[in-house]
Design a protein around this motif. Structure first.
Motif, PDB file in Angstrom:
ATOM      1  N   ILE A 112     -54.666  -9.901  -4.452  1.00  0.00           N
ATOM      2  CA  ILE A 112     -53.660 -10.624  -5.220  1.00  0.00           C
ATOM      3  C   ILE A 112     -54.775 -11.844  -4.953  1.00  0.00           C
ATOM      4  O   ILE A 112     -54.646 -12.318  -3.794  1.00  0.00           O
ATOM      5  N   GLY A 113     -54.959 -12.593  -6.154  1.00  0.00           N
ATOM      6  CA  GLY A 113     -55.859 -13.694  -5.833  1.00  0.00           C
ATOM      7  C   GLY A 113     -56.945 -13.520  -5.031  1.00  0.00           C
ATOM      8  O   GLY A 113     -57.771 -12.360  -5.247  1.00  0.00           O
ATOM      9  N   GLY A 114     -57.433 -14.278  -4.125  1.00  0.00           N
ATOM     10  CA  GLY A 114     -58.544 -13.920  -3.129  1.00  0.00           C
ATOM     11  C   GLY A 114     -58.367 -13.127  -2.219  1.00  0.00           C
ATOM     12  O   GLY A 114     -59.102 -13.013  -1.309  1.00  0.00           O
ATOM     13  N   ALA A 115     -56.723 -12.898  -1.728  1.00  0.00           N
ATOM     14  CA  ALA A 115     -56.635 -11.779  -0.705  1.00  0.00           C
ATOM     15  C   ALA A 115     -56.601 -10.591  -1.081  1.00  0.00           C
ATOM     16  O   ALA A 115     -56.270 -10.068  -1.989  1.00  0.00           O
ATOM     17  N   GLN A 116     -57.250  -9.594  -0.090  1.00  0.00           N
ATOM     18  CA  GLN A 116     -57.188  -8.130  -0.387  1.00  0.00           C
ATOM     19  C   GLN A 116     -56.878  -7.221   1.000  1.00  0.00           C
ATOM     20  O   GLN A 116     -56.949  -7.772   2.012  1.00  0.00           O
ATOM     21  N   ILE A 117     -56.139  -6.360   0.625  1.00  0.00           N
ATOM     22  CA  ILE A 117     -55.918  -5.431   1.543  1.00  0.00           C
ATOM     23  C   ILE A 117     -57.240  -4.611   1.887  1.00  0.00           C
ATOM     24  O   ILE A 117     -57.837  -3.960   1.008  1.00  0.00           O
ATOM     25  N   SER A 118     -57.722  -4.821   3.159  1.00  0.00           N
ATOM     26  CA  SER A 118     -59.190  -4.233   3.356  1.00  0.00           C
ATOM     27  C   SER A 118     -59.187  -2.826   3.059  1.00  0.00           C
ATOM     28  O   SER A 118     -58.412  -1.915   3.172  1.00  0.00           O
ATOM     29  N   GLU A 119     -60.438  -2.664   2.376  1.00  0.00           N
ATOM     30  CA  GLU A 119     -60.772  -1.115   2.079  1.00  0.00           C
ATOM     31  C   GLU A 119     -61.215  -0.469   3.344  1.00  0.00           C
ATOM     32  O   GLU A 119     -61.326   0.633   3.246  1.00  0.00           O
ATOM     33  N   LYS A 120     -61.509  -1.223   4.230  1.00  0.00           N
ATOM     34  CA  LYS A 120     -62.112  -0.564   5.546  1.00  0.00           C
ATOM     35  C   LYS A 120     -60.859   0.014   6.505  1.00  0.00           C
ATOM     36  O   LYS A 120     -60.859   0.876   7.099  1.00  0.00           O
ATOM     37  N   HIS A 121     -59.793  -0.925   6.556  1.00  0.00           N
ATOM     38  CA  HIS A 121     -58.853  -0.877   7.470  1.00  0.00           C
ATOM     39  C   HIS A 121     -57.381  -1.331   6.651  1.00  0.00           C
ATOM     40  O   HIS A 121     -57.317  -2.395   6.449  1.00  0.00           O
ATOM     41  N   GLY A 122     -56.458  -0.489   6.407  1.00  0.00           N
ATOM     42  CA  GLY A 122     -55.147  -0.733   5.719  1.00  0.00           C
ATOM     43  C   GLY A 122     -54.254  -1.930   6.465  1.00  0.00           C
ATOM     44  O   GLY A 122     -53.594  -2.597   5.671  1.00  0.00           O
ATOM     45  N   GLY A 123     -54.610  -1.979   7.728  1.00  0.00           N
ATOM     46  CA  GLY A 123     -53.844  -2.919   8.461  1.00  0.00           C
ATOM     47  C   GLY A 123     -54.274  -4.369   8.398  1.00  0.00           C
ATOM     48  O   GLY A 123     -53.671  -5.397   8.905  1.00  0.00           O
ATOM     49  N   PHE A 124     -55.470  -4.925   7.672  1.00  0.00           N
ATOM     50  CA  PHE A 124     -55.956  -5.806   7.598  1.00  0.00           C
ATOM     51  C   PHE A 124     -55.863  -6.393   6.333  1.00  0.00           C
ATOM     52  O   PHE A 124     -56.179  -5.860   5.280  1.00  0.00           O
ATOM     53  N   ILE A 125     -55.590  -7.777   6.145  1.00  0.00           N
ATOM     54  CA  ILE A 125     -55.677  -8.463   4.971  1.00  0.00           C
ATOM     55  C   ILE A 125     -56.936  -9.403   5.207  1.00  0.00           C
ATOM     56  O   ILE A 125     -57.018 -10.251   5.945  1.00  0.00           O
ATOM     57  N   ILE A 126     -57.700  -9.493   4.213  1.00  0.00           N
ATOM     58  CA  ILE A 126     -58.916  -9.982   4.439  1.00  0.00           C
ATOM     59  C   ILE A 126     -59.023 -11.362   3.181  1.00  0.00           C
ATOM     60  O   ILE A 126     -58.268 -11.157   2.220  1.00  0.00           O
ATOM     61  N   ASN A 127     -59.770 -12.391   3.643  1.00  0.00           N
ATOM     62  CA  ASN A 127     -60.015 -13.567   2.466  1.00  0.00           C
ATOM     63  C   ASN A 127     -61.240 -12.948   2.015  1.00  0.00           C
ATOM     64  O   ASN A 127     -62.381 -13.391   2.368  1.00  0.00           O
ATOM     65  N   LYS A 128     -61.036 -12.237   0.937  1.00  0.00           N
ATOM     66  CA  LYS A 128     -62.082 -11.744   0.301  1.00  0.00           C
ATOM     67  C   LYS A 128     -63.059 -13.191  -0.515  1.00  0.00           C
ATOM     68  O   LYS A 128     -64.030 -13.001  -0.365  1.00  0.00           O
ATOM     69  N   GLU A 129     -62.283 -13.782  -1.224  1.00  0.00           N
ATOM     70  CA  GLU A 129     -62.966 -14.781  -2.090  1.00  0.00           C
ATOM     71  C   GLU A 129     -61.874 -16.118  -2.205  1.00  0.00           C
ATOM     72  O   GLU A 129     -60.952 -15.963  -3.020  1.00  0.00           O
ATOM     73  N   ASN A 130     -61.838 -17.019  -1.314  1.00  0.00           N
ATOM     74  CA  ASN A 130     -61.219 -18.221  -1.518  1.00  0.00           C
ATOM     75  C   ASN A 130     -59.846 -18.054  -1.643  1.00  0.00           C
ATOM     76  O   ASN A 130     -58.970 -18.650  -2.507  1.00  0.00           O
ATOM     77  N   ALA A 131     -59.359 -17.322  -0.722  1.00  0.00           N
ATOM     78  CA  ALA A 131     -57.779 -16.686  -0.909  1.00  0.00           C
ATOM     79  C   ALA A 131     -57.055 -18.081  -0.612  1.00  0.00           C
ATOM     80  O   ALA A 131     -57.302 -18.754   0.508  1.00  0.00           O
ATOM     81  N   THR A 132     -55.895 -18.120  -0.766  1.00  0.00           N
ATOM     82  CA  THR A 132     -54.903 -19.100  -0.784  1.00  0.00           C
ATOM     83  C   THR A 132     -53.846 -18.554   0.003  1.00  0.00           C
ATOM     84  O   THR A 132     -53.701 -17.188   0.347  1.00  0.00           O
ATOM     85  N   PHE A 133     -52.965 -19.569   0.948  1.00  0.00           N
ATOM     86  CA  PHE A 133     -51.865 -19.021   1.844  1.00  0.00           C
ATOM     87  C   PHE A 133     -51.009 -18.248   0.615  1.00  0.00           C
ATOM     88  O   PHE A 133     -50.425 -17.266   1.140  1.00  0.00           O
ATOM     89  N   GLU A 134     -50.845 -18.646  -0.420  1.00  0.00           N
ATOM     90  CA  GLU A 134     -49.780 -18.191  -1.274  1.00  0.00           C
ATOM     91  C   GLU A 134     -50.291 -16.899  -1.747  1.00  0.00           C
ATOM     92  O   GLU A 134     -49.469 -15.730  -1.730  1.00  0.00           O
ATOM     93  N   ASP A 135     -51.686 -16.585  -1.884  1.00  0.00           N
ATOM     94  CA  ASP A 135     -52.224 -14.969  -2.053  1.00  0.00           C
ATOM     95  C   ASP A 135     -51.635 -14.263  -0.978  1.00  0.00           C
ATOM     96  O   ASP A 135     -51.398 -12.946  -1.264  1.00  0.00           O
ATOM     97  N   VAL A 136     -51.954 -14.675   0.208  1.00  0.00           N
ATOM     98  CA  VAL A 136     -51.627 -14.145   1.404  1.00  0.00           C
ATOM     99  C   VAL A 136     -50.177 -13.498   1.569  1.00  0.00           C
ATOM    100  O   VAL A 136     -49.824 -12.578   2.004  1.00  0.00           O
ATOM    101  N   GLN A 137     -49.434 -14.595   1.281  1.00  0.00           N
ATOM    102  CA  GLN A 137     -47.964 -14.451   1.319  1.00  0.00           C
ATOM    103  C   GLN A 137     -47.498 -13.313   0.451  1.00  0.00           C
ATOM    104  O   GLN A 137     -46.563 -12.523   0.672  1.00  0.00           O
ATOM    105  N   GLN A 138     -48.114 -13.448  -0.875  1.00  0.00           N
ATOM    106  CA  GLN A 138     -47.406 -12.522  -1.938  1.00  0.00           C
ATOM    107  C   GLN A 138     -47.852 -10.845  -1.495  1.00  0.00           C
ATOM    108  O   GLN A 138     -47.292 -10.350  -1.620  1.00  0.00           O
ATOM    109  N   LEU A 139     -49.229 -10.903  -1.101  1.00  0.00           N
ATOM    110  CA  LEU A 139     -49.581  -9.605  -0.620  1.00  0.00           C
ATOM    111  C   LEU A 139     -48.800  -8.963   0.533  1.00  0.00           C
ATOM    112  O   LEU A 139     -48.469  -7.934   0.571  1.00  0.00           O
ATOM    113  N   ILE A 140     -48.499  -9.925   1.268  1.00  0.00           N
ATOM    114  CA  ILE A 140     -47.615  -9.429   2.619  1.00  0.00           C
ATOM    115  C   ILE A 140     -46.350  -8.939   1.961  1.00  0.00           C
ATOM    116  O   ILE A 140     -45.930  -7.767   2.548  1.00  0.00           O
ATOM    117  N   ASN A 141     -45.671  -9.881   1.149  1.00  0.00           N
ATOM    118  CA  ASN A 141     -44.309  -9.445   0.624  1.00  0.00           C
ATOM    119  C   ASN A 141     -44.531  -8.123  -0.258  1.00  0.00           C
ATOM    120  O   ASN A 141     -43.511  -7.342  -0.251  1.00  0.00           O
TER     121      ASN A 141
END
Ligand SMILES: Cc1cc2nc3c(=O)[nH]c(=O)nc-3n(C[C@H](O)[C@H](O)[C@H](O)COP(=O)(O)OP(=O)(O)OC[C@H]3O[C@@H](n4cnc5c(N)ncnc54)[C@H](O)[C@@H]3O)c2cc1C
Length: 302
Positions: free
Chosen positions: A251-280
């Motif tokens: 979602i946006g610049g945040a991604q569930i890592s392709e290497k490890h499903g338990g990690f969200i990575i800041n792939k490209e200029n992720a915002t707090f909102e991107d991370v929150q949405q991905l978590i939800n």
């Protein structure tokens, strides 16, 4: 914050590095976070205590940061002071013990243990962040955790204005928890009890663990480590996310890592909102499919 310039000057004269309007994205491993009114770095443990007393006396809101490896900070402006323990990083070795200050990087301590042929800290060699943060979180990996090596924790009690020493059992260590998440004691340092070991064996173990970490975790991207706590000891969130085909989902610049499903990575200029949405999004799917309520492991500064 009223009188920002005065507070900044007072803290500088006490012996701190002081930064006004400092972006937290520079100080979190996730590389996300808006500006904070004041970012101060006391140069010694005693100055740290002076700063705490000053902020407390003047009713100024503050938060403490070690390595910023377990924080998700929102993009808005944060009208408080952040105290960094970065420079409070002294240590000494006494027989099989390391007595260290709270700001020393945990992984550095495990290499100091190696140099002194002390075994017991190998598990910590790849855990980012400071000793203080690791005690606060009871950080652990590969079967080891802080609980197993901490003998005493030195803390500052703002109420009594006293330095206290808490024994291991008083720290109430549990899975990613400690008493320090519930009280207001500030961690100044700790005594770590290790055992004499064989240098080559410790070195090999550290090498194996670092290799394992590199092959399994997306260390080449900014993140805050595992994004969810295990809801129960045998429920592995990373594997579950993988089974749900969510690896690589963005979602946006945040991604569930392709290497490890338990990690969200800041792939490209992720915002707090991107991370929150991905978590939800992940929480919702896991609830639907497994009826489990996931809790976020890093602390959120909203
Ligand atoms: C790539 C990666 C891999 C990771 N792997 C692991 C792992 O294997 N195991 C694991 O457990 N964690 C892991 N983590 C998470 C993180 O490394 C740990 O939670 C670490 O212990 C956080 O320490 P820190 O100093 O960065 O804490 P910070 O993020 O700076 O702070 C976390 C909390 O501790 C408090 N705190 C910090 N210092 C003090 C102090 N002196 N006194 C009082 N409170 C304090 C802060 O106020 C905050 O509430 C990983 C993170 C990343 C980015």
């Amino acid at each position: 914050m009223n009188n920002l310039e005065t507070i900044a000057k007072d803290l500088y004269l006490m012996g701190c590095n002081v930064l006004i309007n400092e972006p937290m994205s520079k100080h979190t491993t996730f590389r996300i976070g808006g500006k904070v009114a004041l970012y101060v770095t006391p140069k010694t443990k005693n100055i740290f205590i002076e700063v705490l007393n000053y902020l407390d006396k003047n009713n100024i809101e503050y938060k403490i940061i070690g390595g910023g490896a377990n924080l998700i900070v929102s993009d808005k402006f944060h009208d408080f002071v952040v105290i960094s323990t970065e420079y409070i990083s002294g240590y000494e070795i006494e027989n099989e013990k390391i007595i260290a200050e709270s700001g020393i990087p945990l992984s550095r301590l495990s290499f100091i243990a190696l140099e002194n042929s002390l075994s017991g800290m190998e598990f910590a060699c790849g855990i980012p962040g400071s000793l203080g943060g690791a005690i606060f979180m009871n950080a652990g990996a590969y079967g080891g955790e802080m609980k197993n090596i901490i003998e005493t924790v030195e803390v500052y009690d703002l109420k009594s204005k006293k330095i206290l020493f808490l024994g291991n059992s008083n720290c109430k260590f549990g899975y990613r928890t400690s008493i320090f998440q519930k009280n207001n004691l500030i961690i100044l340092g700790a005594t770590i009890a290790l055992k004499k070991g064989i240098h080559e064996k410790i070195k090999q173990e550290i090498f194996n663990l670092l290799e394992k970490r590199w092959s399994k975790q997306p260390l080449e991207y900014p993140s805050a480590g595992s994004i969810f706590k295990r809801p129960e000891p045998t429920f592995y969130v990373g594997t579950t996310i993988e089974k749900l085909n969510l690896k690589g989902f963005s979602i946006g610049g945040a991604q569930i890592s392709e290497k490890h499903g338990g990690f969200i990575i800041n792939k490209e200029n992720a915002t707090f909102e991107d991370v929150q949405q991905l978590i939800n999004h992940v929480k919702k799917i896991v609830k639907e499919k497994y009826n489990k309520d996931l809790k976020v492991e890093p602390e959120i500064w909203d």
